[in-house]
Structure formats: structure tokens, C-alpha cells
Design a protein around this motif. Structure first.
Motif, PDB file in Angstrom:
ATOM      1  N   TYR A   1       0.858  -1.210   0.000  1.00  0.00           N
ATOM      2  CA  TYR A   1       0.000   0.000   0.000  1.00  0.00           C
ATOM      3  C   TYR A   1       0.886   1.249   0.000  1.00  0.00           C
ATOM      4  O   TYR A   1       0.748   2.122  -0.861  1.00  0.00           O
ATOM      5  CB  TYR A   1      -0.933   0.017   1.222  1.00  0.00           C
ATOM      6  CG  TYR A   1      -1.444   1.397   1.536  1.00  0.00           C
ATOM      7  CD1 TYR A   1      -0.857   2.166   2.549  1.00  0.00           C
ATOM      8  CD2 TYR A   1      -2.457   1.960   0.784  1.00  0.00           C
ATOM      9  CE1 TYR A   1      -1.295   3.450   2.809  1.00  0.00           C
ATOM     10  CE2 TYR A   1      -2.899   3.249   1.034  1.00  0.00           C
ATOM     11  CZ  TYR A   1      -2.313   3.990   2.058  1.00  0.00           C
ATOM     12  OH  TYR A   1      -2.729   5.278   2.302  1.00  0.00           O
TER      13      TYR A   1
ATOM     14  N   LEU B   1      -7.138   2.587  14.461  1.00  0.00           N
ATOM     15  CA  LEU B   1      -7.349   2.732  15.901  1.00  0.00           C
ATOM     16  C   LEU B   1      -8.690   3.337  16.264  1.00  0.00           C
ATOM     17  O   LEU B   1      -9.434   2.758  17.072  1.00  0.00           O
ATOM     18  CB  LEU B   1      -6.222   3.598  16.500  1.00  0.00           C
ATOM     19  CG  LEU B   1      -6.322   3.868  18.012  1.00  0.00           C
ATOM     20  CD1 LEU B   1      -6.262   2.570  18.810  1.00  0.00           C
ATOM     21  CD2 LEU B   1      -5.206   4.816  18.449  1.00  0.00           C
TER      22      LEU B   1
ATOM     23  N   SER C   1      -7.231  -3.977  21.643  1.00  0.00           N
ATOM     24  CA  SER C   1      -5.846  -4.423  21.882  1.00  0.00           C
ATOM     25  C   SER C   1      -4.910  -3.275  21.537  1.00  0.00           C
ATOM     26  O   SER C   1      -4.968  -2.743  20.421  1.00  0.00           O
ATOM     27  CB  SER C   1      -5.516  -5.624  20.980  1.00  0.00           C
ATOM     28  OG  SER C   1      -6.348  -6.709  21.314  1.00  0.00           O
TER      29      SER C   1
ATOM     30  N   ARG D   1       1.404   9.063  16.889  1.00  0.00           N
ATOM     31  CA  ARG D   1       0.935   9.431  15.554  1.00  0.00           C
ATOM     32  C   ARG D   1       0.389  10.858  15.578  1.00  0.00           C
ATOM     33  O   ARG D   1       0.185  11.430  16.656  1.00  0.00           O
ATOM     34  CB  ARG D   1      -0.199   8.481  15.102  1.00  0.00           C
ATOM     35  CG  ARG D   1       0.221   7.024  14.927  1.00  0.00           C
ATOM     36  CD  ARG D   1       1.087   6.825  13.724  1.00  0.00           C
ATOM     37  NE  ARG D   1       1.382   5.417  13.470  1.00  0.00           N
ATOM     38  CZ  ARG D   1       2.341   4.721  14.067  1.00  0.00           C
ATOM     39  NH1 ARG D   1       3.114   5.321  14.994  1.00  0.00           N
ATOM     40  NH2 ARG D   1       2.554   3.444  13.771  1.00  0.00           N
TER      41      ARG D   1
ATOM     42  N   ARG E   1       2.299  -4.764  16.571  1.00  0.00           N
ATOM     43  CA  ARG E   1       1.739  -5.158  15.263  1.00  0.00           C
ATOM     44  C   ARG E   1       2.852  -5.036  14.228  1.00  0.00           C
ATOM     45  O   ARG E   1       3.534  -4.009  14.165  1.00  0.00           O
ATOM     46  CB  ARG E   1       0.573  -4.243  14.886  1.00  0.00           C
ATOM     47  CG  ARG E   1      -0.051  -4.536  13.548  1.00  0.00           C
ATOM     48  CD  ARG E   1      -1.316  -3.715  13.315  1.00  0.00           C
ATOM     49  NE  ARG E   1      -1.008  -2.279  13.175  1.00  0.00           N
ATOM     50  CZ  ARG E   1      -1.947  -1.371  12.872  1.00  0.00           C
ATOM     51  NH1 ARG E   1      -3.212  -1.713  12.734  1.00  0.00           N
ATOM     52  NH2 ARG E   1      -1.620  -0.090  12.747  1.00  0.00           N
TER      53      ARG E   1
ATOM     54  N   ASP F   1       4.305  -1.695  12.117  1.00  0.00           N
ATOM     55  CA  ASP F   1       4.057  -0.393  12.762  1.00  0.00           C
ATOM     56  C   ASP F   1       5.365   0.354  12.971  1.00  0.00           C
ATOM     57  O   ASP F   1       6.363  -0.245  13.389  1.00  0.00           O
ATOM     58  CB  ASP F   1       3.388  -0.600  14.133  1.00  0.00           C
ATOM     59  CG  ASP F   1       1.883  -0.693  14.011  1.00  0.00           C
ATOM     60  OD1 ASP F   1       1.354  -0.300  12.950  1.00  0.00           O
ATOM     61  OD2 ASP F   1       1.238  -1.168  14.945  1.00  0.00           O
TER      62      ASP F   1
END
Ligand code: WQD
Length: 340
Positions: free
Chosen positions: A151, A202, A218, A233, A297, A300
Motif C-alpha cells: 500500500y 485505531l 488491543s 501518531r 503489530r 508499525d
């Protein structure tokens, strides 16, 4: 009235941009294949603005149908190109879907600019092109790093395709907006983020947890090198983000561009950790969130937020919506979804 084509105009960012364009007096034409949205978004845009955008169920990545659609809509002066597959995790599992859809769509949009004499393009890019920046906040001069997902790679490749195309096609212009993390919903609760299936992002996961649709949020890792250990972020309100596109269109209409291709970081300039965002959501809504810390994850990055001074100065644009208002709008939208 100036006419704008919005590809992907029934999507999360696209629909909010259509509303702001109509509010500013533009005539809007939407081309969208509805692969990640639904046509009733058009009705809800009409409820908000009182104007119904022209709409065609069109796959921009399919040149013939896209050009046939454009031949029925003359007088388009600018294109805002959102239509693309955008799920980071899915792109890792299905790379060819992403390269075919996102690259073919880009090429068709650029060819359409020439074929139909459309001089201006706003491209939906992403801060993901910076990877994990060495220096923060990240500026438009920060180095582009190898993409962490197909992506993200399609965003980098498309920026390069635009550059090479404009180098040999004088008179055409593009502004690429590198978004940070778009969040929130329209204050009317008539449009918002509509994740299909389990949300990857999120904020929709937070609102679905708060609504009892998800048992527990989570938090992916609290062992990062950040004050509270969770990743940081730059969360930008969707209305602020939509208005950045208007500012970009205006810049090209008024011939203020310094070069035929410009890049702008579209964020707030504020870095926020996952735990800080959860706390802000709880304060804004009064809802206690059920969450647990789990492992990181894959893919990330640790921390990224924008230096927005260039966009502030050159676009005359700044993010203004307070984060609590943004999160309250997201929560109100989630509750509206539950009522339907
Ligand atoms: C934000 C933070 C997660 C979900 C991606 C794309 C970007 C753009 C936005 C498309 C991270 C943490 C998340 C959850 C969590 N996409 N998180 N639990 O990954 O920063 O950006 O989406 O345009 O291009 O890269 O956004 O919302 O997925 O994650 O702890 O259930 O929330 O680890 O730190 P991200 P995100």
C-alpha cells in the motif's frame, strides 16, 4: 460554477471533501466503484449540503469505463484523486490487487487530464512515504524511505509517476497531500468512517469497543521508545483534512504554485500516543474504554508527526478542530450507525 471530479468521492475522506467543496460553491462529480463504500453516502451528502453531486459507479482503474464516464461530464477543471485500495495489512496479503488497482487508477487519471484538458490534480498521498523518520517532526524534505507495505509503495510509486508525467506535459499541475492519520466524522453524524469488517485503524476500533461491538481494544505494544511506551501518531480531523484539499485547489486555480508538482504534509503538528488518545476519548465522551496491552503489530512504526509550517504558510491552511471534538464526532457517528 467550477466543476471538480472527485474519484473515490463516496469514501471516508472523499465524502467529507465533497461536502466542503459544495459548501465552497463547487459543482462536484463523483466517480467511485463502491468497493469500499455505499451509494447512500450520496443521499447523506445531499442531506448535509442540499446539493446532489453527479455520481457514476465507475472503476477508475478500468480506462474504458472511466473515459466513457468523463466524456459525459464536460468542463471539469480539477481532479481530486482518492480512489485506491488503502488497507495496509490487506496489501501485504494481496500485493497484486494493490499494484493493479492503485497504479492503473493513477495512470488513467493522468491520461484523462491530457485527454479531457483537465489542468489540475490533487493527489491523496500519505506520510507512510517517510517510513520511520530519523528526525521529528517530519518535513516535506524528510527522506523518502523504502515502503513498509505494498500500500505504502503504491503511494511512493504514484508520486514518481506523477513527477515523470508532469515533466513532459507542460501546463498540467499537481499538489500531493501527504496525510497523517485521518480521524473523526462530520458533526451532523450523516457521514463518517465506515470500515468493512474488523477495523484495522485505531479510532474506529475504539468507537466500536465503546459501543460494545468489540469486546476489548488491543493496544499493540507498550515497549516502544516513547514516554508511555505506546506508538505516537499525528491524528488529524477529517474536516480539517477535507479543507486542505480546497486550499490545494485554490492554490492551483490562482496559479500560486512554485512548481508543477508540490508536496504538503497534512497533519496537526501534534504527536499523540495510543494511550493518550484513549484517555482523550474517555474524557471527551465519558465512556470508559476496555483495553489491554498486547504485542506489537508487524509493520508499525514507532513515532511520526508532521511539521506543518510549509502547508500553513503556502496553503494558508491549518488544522483547527480540537481533538476532543473530533473524537466526540467519531463517537456520535458510531452511535448513529448503531441506531440504523
Ligand atoms: C494507529 C496506531 C497502532 C489499531 C495507517 C496507514 C496510513 C493510513 C492510516 C490509509 C498504531 C495502534 C491500531 C488497534 C492499536 N492509512 N493501534 N490497536 O497504522 O498509523 O496508519 O492508517 O490511508 O497510511 O499506514 O494507523 O490507526 O492503524 O494505527 O494499538 O486496534 O494505533 O499500533 O500505533 P497507522 P492505525
Amino acid at each position: 460554477m467550477k466543476k471538480i471530479l472527485v474519484t473515490g468521492g463516496t469514501g471516508f475522506i472523499g465524502s467529507h471533501t465533497v461536502v466542503e467543496l459544495q459548501n465552497k460553491g463547487y459543482e462536484v462529480v463523483i466517480a467511485d466503484n463502491l468497493s469500499n463504500s455505499s451509494e447512500n453516502v450520496i443521499d447523506n451528502i445531499f442531506k448535509i449540503t442540499g446539493k446532489k453531486p453527479a455520481f457514476g459507479k465507475v472503476d477508475v482503474a478500468e480506462k474504458d469505463q472511466f473515459f466513457k464516464f468523463l466524456s459525459q461530464h464536460s468542463g471539469i477543471e480539477s481532479i481530486i484523486h482518492f480512489a485506491a485500495s488503502k488497507a495496509v495489512g490487506e496489501s501485504v496479503q494481496q500485493p497484486l490487487k494493490y499494484y493493479r488497482n492503485n497504479i492503473n487508477g493513477m495512470i488513467n487519471v493522468l491520461e484523462a487530464m491530457k485527454e479531457f484538458n483537465i489542468p489540475n490534480l490533487v493527489f491523496s498521498s500519505s506520510c507512510t512515504v517517510y517510513g520511520q523518520p530519523e528526525k521529528l517532526p517530519v518535513t516535506e524534505q524528510s527522506p523518502i524511505q523504502p515502503a513498509l507495505s505494498p500500500y505504502g509503495n503504491t503511494k511512493q510509486i504514484n508520486e514518481e509517476i506523477i513527477h515523470d508525467f508532469l515533466s513532459v506535459n507542460q501546463g498540467l499541475h499537481c499538489i500531493a497531500l501527504r496525510y497523517f492519520n485521518p480521524v473523526g466524522a462530520h458533526p451532523s453524524s450523516l457521514i463518517g468512517e465506515l470500515p468493512l469488517g474488523v477495523p484495522a485503524n485505531l479510532v474506529p476500533f475504539i468507537t466500536q469497543t465503546a459501543a460494545g461491538i468489540r469486546e476489548c481494544l488491543s493496544v499493540f505494544g507498550n515497549d516502544y521508545n516513547t514516554p508511555d511506551g505506546t506508538p505516537i501518531r499525528d491524528y488529524i480531523d477529517i474536516i480539517d483534512l477535507a479543507n486542505a484539499h480546497i486550499a490545494a485547489i485554490n492554490r492551483m486555480e490562482e496559479n500560486k504554485q512554485k512548481s508543477s508538482l508540490e508536496f504538503f504534509n497534512i497533519g496537526t503538528g501534534r504527536g499523540l500516543s495510543v494511550l493518550e488518545l484513549i484517555k482523550t476519548f474517555e474524557e471527551a465522551t465519558g465512556v470508559k474504554l476496555n483495553y489491554k496491552i498486547v504485542g506489537r503489530r508487524a509493520g508499525d512504526i514507532e513515532k511520526v508527526w508532521a511539521d506543518t509550517s510549509y502547508a500553513n504558510k503556502e496553503l494558508g491552511w491549518k488544522a483547527v478542530v480540537p481533538l476532543k471534538e473530533t473524537l466526540l464526532n467519531a463517537w456520535k457517528w458510531q452511535q448513529k450507525l448503531a441506531d440504523n
